[in-house]
Design an enzyme around this catalytic site. Structure first.
Site, PDB file in Angstrom:
ATOM      1  N   ASP A  42      -2.770  -2.294  15.121  1.00  0.00           N
ATOM      2  CA  ASP A  42      -3.680  -3.198  15.833  1.00  0.00           C
ATOM      3  C   ASP A  42      -3.188  -3.459  17.250  1.00  0.00           C
ATOM      4  O   ASP A  42      -3.984  -3.540  18.188  1.00  0.00           O
ATOM      5  CB  ASP A  42      -3.821  -4.529  15.076  1.00  0.00           C
ATOM      6  CG  ASP A  42      -4.792  -4.426  13.918  1.00  0.00           C
ATOM      7  OD1 ASP A  42      -5.576  -3.456  13.878  1.00  0.00           O
ATOM      8  OD2 ASP A  42      -4.759  -5.302  13.048  1.00  0.00           O
ATOM      9  N   ASP A  67       1.148  -6.300  13.278  1.00  0.00           N
ATOM     10  CA  ASP A  67       0.506  -5.030  12.900  1.00  0.00           C
ATOM     11  C   ASP A  67       0.573  -4.062  14.080  1.00  0.00           C
ATOM     12  O   ASP A  67      -0.126  -4.244  15.081  1.00  0.00           O
ATOM     13  CB  ASP A  67      -0.948  -5.281  12.476  1.00  0.00           C
ATOM     14  CG  ASP A  67      -1.564  -4.015  11.882  1.00  0.00           C
ATOM     15  OD1 ASP A  67      -1.574  -2.969  12.576  1.00  0.00           O
ATOM     16  OD2 ASP A  67      -2.014  -4.068  10.726  1.00  0.00           O
ATOM     17  N   THR A  85      -4.540   1.997  -8.496  1.00  0.00           N
ATOM     18  CA  THR A  85      -3.132   2.250  -8.857  1.00  0.00           C
ATOM     19  C   THR A  85      -2.161   1.579  -7.873  1.00  0.00           C
ATOM     20  O   THR A  85      -0.972   1.448  -8.170  1.00  0.00           O
ATOM     21  CB  THR A  85      -2.831   3.764  -8.840  1.00  0.00           C
ATOM     22  OG1 THR A  85      -3.006   4.232  -7.492  1.00  0.00           O
ATOM     23  CG2 THR A  85      -3.749   4.532  -9.775  1.00  0.00           C
ATOM     24  N   ARG A  90      -3.915   3.208   0.450  1.00  0.00           N
ATOM     25  CA  ARG A  90      -3.384   2.693  -0.819  1.00  0.00           C
ATOM     26  C   ARG A  90      -4.529   2.674  -1.833  1.00  0.00           C
ATOM     27  O   ARG A  90      -5.552   2.019  -1.612  1.00  0.00           O
ATOM     28  CB  ARG A  90      -2.823   1.286  -0.605  1.00  0.00           C
ATOM     29  CG  ARG A  90      -2.012   0.774  -1.766  1.00  0.00           C
ATOM     30  CD  ARG A  90      -1.199  -0.434  -1.362  1.00  0.00           C
ATOM     31  NE  ARG A  90      -0.146  -0.071  -0.428  1.00  0.00           N
ATOM     32  CZ  ARG A  90       1.050   0.397  -0.783  1.00  0.00           C
ATOM     33  NH1 ARG A  90       1.354   0.541  -2.038  1.00  0.00           N
ATOM     34  NH2 ARG A  90       1.941   0.721   0.126  1.00  0.00           N
TER      35      ARG A  90
HETATM   36  N1  URA Z   1       2.966  -2.173   9.301  1.00  0.00           N
HETATM   37  C1  URA Z   1       2.887  -2.858  10.458  1.00  0.00           C
HETATM   38  O1  URA Z   1       2.101  -2.530  11.324  1.00  0.00           O
HETATM   39  N2  URA Z   1       3.703  -3.928  10.632  1.00  0.00           N
HETATM   40  C2  URA Z   1       4.572  -4.331   9.689  1.00  0.00           C
HETATM   41  O2  URA Z   1       5.277  -5.310   9.919  1.00  0.00           O
HETATM   42  C3  URA Z   1       4.640  -3.607   8.496  1.00  0.00           C
HETATM   43  C4  URA Z   1       3.823  -2.522   8.318  1.00  0.00           C
END
Ligand code: URA
Length: 208
Positions: A202, A199, A107, A103
């Site tokens: 992760d 995540d 912007t 990202r």
């Molecule tokens: N990316 C992720 O790993 N988990 C989410 O909940 C949203 C985006």
């Protein structure tokens, strides 16, 4: 764009296990791979076939095999990598491209920082992999990139999706087919899917 939501009880069961905080890295990784394989079975149901002659112990016969250019599997870095082996278990000869997106801090728009796709991409069935379809920004940028490179026949596979992400992807790319393991409730203020899995990158790579 057509959206297929998975209904198979085994996929539902495995997604529930993914969600649990107590599911560790090894199990999470295995579950993502298994779910990707089961979803891939559905997503690749229209691969073209052609008949070839084979000789059985009984007689000669014409029977179908997968025909045409090998499909291209394209994980979005990094969490999409966790789904690749699931698809390769079904189609070991598939080609694998990669797309990395970040990202832009100014912007806030998603930018492709790395993209490498198999040759003759316009002739291949393409399956884009990202376990989490959240805001849809990354998914749109990935499909934009693939189309700029000539990709035409595009499917997108996500284990979990937020309604916001499905709607953004549908509006921007109405021609692609989307496969979703489970449609979750919403995004939270940090753009995480709720109830979600946290995540996914992760949890797949053990970088929590
Ligand atoms: N990316 C992720 O790993 N988990 C989410 O909940 C949203 C985006």
């Amino acid at each position: 764009m057509s959206v297929s939501y998975m209904t198979h009880p085994l996929i539902k069961h495995k997604i529930t296990l993914l969600r649990k905080c107590s599911t560790g890295t090894g199990e999470f990784r295995k579950l993502i791979e298994e779910i990707a394989m089961m979803m891939g079975y559905e997503a690749l149901a229209d691969l073209p076939t052609a008949d070839i002659e084979v000789r059985t112990p009984i007689e000669r016969t014409m029977q179908p095999v997968i025909n045409g250019k090998k499909p291209a599997v394209v994980p979005i870095l990094r969490a999409g990598l966790g789904m690749v082996n699931g698809i390769l278990a079904l189609v070991p000869s598939a080609k694998v491209g990669h797309i990395g997106i970040f990202r832009d801090p100014e912007t806030h728009l998603p930018q492709v920082y790395y993209g490498k796709l198999p040759e003759a991409i316009s002739e291949r069935q393409i399956v884009v992999l990202d376990p989490m379809l959240a805001t849809g920004g990354t998914a749109v940028a990935a499909v934009d990139f693939i189309k700029e490179q000539g990709g035409k026949n595009i499917k997108f596979m996500s284990v979990l999706a937020a309604p916001e992400g499905v709607s953004v992807l549908m509006k921007k790319h109405p021609d692609i087919q989307l496969y979703v393991g489970c449609l979750d409730r919403c995004l939270n203020d940090d753009a995480y899917i709720c109830p979600g899995v946290g995540d996914a990158g992760d949890r797949i790579f053990g970088t929590l």
